[in-house]
Design an enzyme around this catalytic site. Structure first.
Site, PDB file in Angstrom:
ATOM      1  N   GLU A   1      96.626 -96.433  28.466  1.00 47.47           N
ATOM      2  CA  GLU A   1      97.165 -96.664  27.130  1.00 47.47           C
ATOM      3  C   GLU A   1      98.684 -96.823  27.152  1.00 47.47           C
ATOM      4  OE1 GLU A   1      95.739 -97.449  24.441  1.00 47.47           O
ATOM      5  OE2 GLU A   1      93.689 -97.134  25.094  1.00 47.47           O
TER       6      GLU A   1
ATOM      7  N   TYR B   1      99.456 -93.831  17.650  1.00 45.97           N
ATOM      8  CA  TYR B   1      98.405 -94.693  18.188  1.00 45.97           C
ATOM      9  C   TYR B   1      97.852 -94.133  19.495  1.00 45.97           C
ATOM     10  CZ  TYR B   1      96.182 -98.033  21.141  1.00 45.97           C
ATOM     11  OH  TYR B   1      95.285 -98.596  22.007  1.00 45.97           O
TER      12      TYR B   1
ATOM     13  N   ASP C   1      95.871-100.558  16.957  1.00 45.42           N
ATOM     14  CA  ASP C   1      96.845-101.299  17.758  1.00 45.42           C
ATOM     15  C   ASP C   1      97.045-102.671  17.112  1.00 45.42           C
ATOM     16  OD1 ASP C   1      94.628-102.827  18.477  1.00 45.42           O
ATOM     17  OD2 ASP C   1      95.166-102.892  20.594  1.00 45.42           O
TER      18      ASP C   1
ATOM     19  N   CYS D   1      86.832-118.514  15.320  1.00 42.26           N
ATOM     20  CA  CYS D   1      86.004-118.006  14.223  1.00 42.26           C
ATOM     21  C   CYS D   1      84.518-118.295  14.420  1.00 42.26           C
ATOM     22  CB  CYS D   1      86.493-118.589  12.898  1.00 42.26           C
ATOM     23  SG  CYS D   1      88.182-118.094  12.462  1.00 42.26           S
TER      24      CYS D   1
ATOM     25  N   CYS E   1      82.872-115.423  16.128  1.00 41.43           N
ATOM     26  CA  CYS E   1      83.073-114.091  15.554  1.00 41.43           C
ATOM     27  C   CYS E   1      81.776-113.559  14.947  1.00 41.43           C
ATOM     28  CB  CYS E   1      84.174-114.155  14.490  1.00 41.43           C
ATOM     29  SG  CYS E   1      84.466-112.567  13.669  1.00 41.43           S
TER      30      CYS E   1
ATOM     31  N   CYS F   1      84.126-112.662   6.594  1.00 42.07           N
ATOM     32  CA  CYS F   1      85.570-112.539   6.817  1.00 42.07           C
ATOM     33  C   CYS F   1      86.329-113.051   5.595  1.00 42.07           C
ATOM     34  CB  CYS F   1      85.984-113.323   8.056  1.00 42.07           C
ATOM     35  SG  CYS F   1      87.772-113.388   8.314  1.00 42.07           S
TER      36      CYS F   1
END
Length: 305
Positions: free
Chosen positions: A51, A134, A152, A214, A217, A223
């Site tokens: 991370e 985070y 994030d 897209c 997705c 969306c």
């Protein structure tokens, strides 16, 4: 008209919010990359290292450094036993080298405060040097399978498009974003932990910043941004980061001289690394101030000891 359509899409999705978890989790199960810090045998220390390394750095650059780091320092105690300069040396070209000092300081704090074990409590993680909200949430979630909203850059972008109906999130994270992320968390902690990384992966592979795919997705049908006609971003100008010729590049050149040296170096070696005298002196001063370079009494320079 486009603004009206965008507002309408937001209102409709707020009143009848679809279920996002199932399709995104199913997509992740089929498309997740095999990354070492996601494997079942990855220790909490390995997750913390990943991370910190992944902050503002792509996976392709992190992987070799991560593997070398964990081979050399498989536990916090192993890193804590070495001088901080060795962490800076091993950091290589990952950029933002203060992260190496923070990780070293975190290793020492883990040894001193937590018997060498990465803590599981969010507040204890947050108290480690260089660990922000985070990173604390990510380690608690991914290493210990706790229920936290992990926000994030990728997650913020996915939620902005999927739910809020805008192309990009605000430049600085807002309280509204945190509330939205928390409202979408599955109630079960284990599922919530997987959800966090699944949304992150969706943003990294499909809902990318410049060329979102897209058609691939799993939630394209619900969306808000797509339903509103993909309105173009109309917020403050998004400036791309430059590197060539900047103080960051100069700092990197100076630090590289020390990383590749077996011991302290003369000033002449640093002078040869960058031609612009004023910029070089400014960069050197900032590296000293950040604790990344130690000026020695004899006029030479070294990595922190």
């Amino acid at each position: 008209m486009r603004a009206i359509a965008t507002r309408r899409a937001r209102i409709e999705l707020t009143m009848h919010r679809p279920t996002y978890a199932e399709p995104i989790l199913s997509w992740y199960a089929q498309n997740a990359r095999d990354l070492p810090w996601r494997r079942p045998d990855a220790s909490p220390w390995a997750v913390l290292v990943s991370e910190i390394m992944l902050q503002q750095t792509p996976v392709s650059r992190v992987l070799p450094a991560y593997e070398a780091w964990l081979t050399r320092w498989p536990t916090p105690a192993a890193l804590a036993a070495e001088p901080p300069g060795e962490a800076v040396r091993a950091w290589g070209r990952l950029g933002y080298p203060r992260r190496a000092l923070n990780l070293h300081a975190s290793a020492r704090a883990i040894v001193e405060r937590h018997d060498g074990q990465v803590p599981s409590a969010y507040d204890d993680l947050r108290a480690l040097p260089g660990v922000g909200a985070y990173t604390a949430a990510a380690v608690a979630s991914f290493a210990y399978r706790q229920r936290h909203a992990v926000l994030d850059t990728n997650v913020r972008r996915v939620l902005a498009r999927m739910v809020t109906g805008v192309e990009y999130p605000p430049k600085t994270q807002t309280a509204a974003e945190v509330r939205l992320a928390e409202s979408l968390l599955p109630p079960d902690a284990e599922t919530a932990a997987t959800w966090g990384v699944a949304v992150m992966e969706l943003g990294a592979l499909v809902c990318t910043a410049r060329t979102p795919r897209c058609a691939d997705c799993p939630v394209t049908a619900s969306c808000a941004w797509r339903l509103a006609g993909k309105p173009a971003y109309d917020g403050p100008a998004r400036k791309g980061q430059t590197y060539a010729g900047t103080d960051r590049q100069c700092r990197g050149r100076l630090l590289a001289v020390l990383r590749h040296a077996s011991g302290p170096v003369e000033r002449a070696a640093l002078d040869d690394a960058w031609d612009d005298v004023r910029q070089r002196e400014r960069a050197l001063s900032s590296l000293i101030e950040d604790g990344l370079i130690d000026p020695l009494d004899d006029g030479r320079f070294a990595l922190p000891r």
